[in-house]
Motif scaffolding. Sequence first.
Motif, short mmCIF file in Angstrom:
data_model
loop_
_atom_site.label_atom_id
_atom_site.label_comp_id
_atom_site.label_asym_id
_atom_site.label_seq_id
_atom_site.Cartn_x
_atom_site.Cartn_y
_atom_site.Cartn_z
N VAL A 279 -42.42 -14.06 -44.62
CA VAL A 279 -41.67 -12.93 -45.30
C VAL A 279 -40.39 -12.79 -44.32
O VAL A 279 -39.52 -12.54 -44.98
CB VAL A 279 -42.49 -11.84 -45.18
CG1 VAL A 279 -41.83 -10.26 -45.24
CG2 VAL A 279 -43.73 -11.68 -45.88
N LEU A 280 -40.13 -12.91 -43.20
CA LEU A 280 -39.07 -12.58 -42.23
C LEU A 280 -38.23 -13.97 -42.02
O LEU A 280 -37.83 -14.18 -41.32
CB LEU A 280 -39.43 -11.94 -41.29
CG LEU A 280 -40.21 -10.72 -41.20
CD1 LEU A 280 -40.48 -10.25 -39.87
CD2 LEU A 280 -39.30 -9.62 -42.17
N THR A 281 -37.91 -14.59 -43.29
CA THR A 281 -36.92 -15.66 -43.31
C THR A 281 -35.48 -15.07 -43.18
O THR A 281 -35.20 -13.94 -43.37
CB THR A 281 -37.11 -16.54 -44.38
OG1 THR A 281 -36.86 -15.75 -45.61
CG2 THR A 281 -38.57 -17.22 -44.63
N ARG A 282 -34.61 -15.95 -42.65
CA ARG A 282 -33.21 -15.66 -42.52
C ARG A 282 -32.83 -15.11 -43.97
O ARG A 282 -32.03 -14.26 -44.09
CB ARG A 282 -32.53 -16.81 -42.36
CG ARG A 282 -31.09 -16.68 -42.12
CD ARG A 282 -30.45 -17.90 -41.79
NE ARG A 282 -29.10 -17.88 -41.98
CZ ARG A 282 -28.16 -17.63 -40.77
NH1 ARG A 282 -28.80 -17.21 -39.68
NH2 ARG A 282 -26.78 -17.48 -41.15
N ASN A 283 -33.04 -15.68 -45.08
CA ASN A 283 -32.49 -15.41 -46.35
C ASN A 283 -33.07 -13.87 -46.94
O ASN A 283 -32.39 -13.03 -47.30
CB ASN A 283 -32.82 -16.25 -47.51
CG ASN A 283 -31.97 -17.67 -47.24
OD1 ASN A 283 -30.99 -17.68 -46.74
ND2 ASN A 283 -32.53 -18.82 -47.96
N ASP B 79 -28.30 -6.59 -46.97
CA ASP B 79 -27.37 -6.44 -48.61
C ASP B 79 -27.68 -5.30 -48.93
O ASP B 79 -27.00 -4.23 -49.49
CB ASP B 79 -27.17 -7.68 -49.10
CG ASP B 79 -26.34 -8.59 -48.40
OD1 ASP B 79 -25.78 -8.20 -47.29
OD2 ASP B 79 -26.52 -9.87 -48.74
N LYS B 80 -29.23 -5.08 -49.24
CA LYS B 80 -29.90 -4.28 -50.42
C LYS B 80 -29.80 -2.74 -49.75
O LYS B 80 -29.24 -1.77 -50.56
CB LYS B 80 -31.49 -4.46 -50.43
CG LYS B 80 -31.90 -3.58 -51.45
CD LYS B 80 -33.45 -3.86 -51.56
CE LYS B 80 -34.29 -3.03 -52.68
NZ LYS B 80 -35.62 -3.58 -52.53
N GLU C 223 -23.26 -13.85 -40.70
CA GLU C 223 -24.82 -13.66 -41.18
C GLU C 223 -25.71 -13.97 -40.05
O GLU C 223 -26.84 -13.16 -40.08
CB GLU C 223 -24.89 -14.74 -42.16
CG GLU C 223 -24.50 -14.64 -43.66
CD GLU C 223 -24.79 -15.52 -44.53
OE1 GLU C 223 -25.35 -16.78 -44.12
OE2 GLU C 223 -24.38 -15.57 -45.81
N GLY C 224 -25.14 -14.89 -38.96
CA GLY C 224 -26.18 -15.00 -38.13
C GLY C 224 -26.30 -13.65 -37.17
O GLY C 224 -27.27 -13.20 -36.63
N VAL D 97 -36.03 0.15 -44.84
CA VAL D 97 -36.15 -1.10 -44.37
C VAL D 97 -37.68 -1.30 -44.13
O VAL D 97 -38.37 -2.40 -44.09
CB VAL D 97 -35.46 -1.63 -43.04
CG1 VAL D 97 -35.71 -2.87 -42.47
CG2 VAL D 97 -33.90 -1.65 -43.60
N THR D 98 -38.45 -0.36 -43.21
CA THR D 98 -39.67 -0.50 -42.90
C THR D 98 -40.58 -0.43 -44.04
O THR D 98 -41.61 -1.59 -44.06
CB THR D 98 -40.10 0.67 -42.06
OG1 THR D 98 -39.36 0.69 -40.73
CG2 THR D 98 -41.75 0.76 -41.59
#
Length: 178
Positions: free
Chosen positions: A56-60, A67-68, A80-81, A129-130
């Motif tokens: 679930v917690l991938t970089r993308n 962004d959302k 991005e990093g 976010v949570t």
Amino acid sequence: MLLLLPIGIAVIFMLPPKYLAEGRIAVESQVIPEQWVQSTVNTRAEERIRLIQQRVLTRNRLLEISDKYNLFPREMGLSEGERVNRMERGLNIEIVPLRSRPNQAPRPDDGVFFVVGYLDRSPEKAFQVTNEVMTLFLSEDVRTRTEGATTATEFFREETQRLASSIDKIEERIADYK
């Protein structure tokens, strides 16, 4: 002491507030005895949670969430990093064992609950976010369980067909014998 105390209090009031939103999800062990129904989930709850966390917690995914909810506006000029690092620092996922017996060490089959939290300067963004991360965890768990159940169902379907074919052959041999 008289000089440092007022300076410390002034600094505390000047710092921007931070808000932590947390959600808890219980992962209980199987209630139906294993001798009656074999579980389609064959890993411990903690391992499953860590596996789902990695999926679930991938970089993308973190960038999509960023962004959302516009967590880091473009004006900040973050790469991005840097955005991913800040998201990872703000996120907290903690696994806590459930205890079925008070004052005793937990057993592996007791289950666990895990806490998902996000720290942000905005209470709305911390909550959003949570909530998003918790929804992703639950969706991934449902997807994984559905895949496992589908695989088990397909296996049983094939096994049923194989056994039905064997029974038909045996019935034919019995009919021929009679």
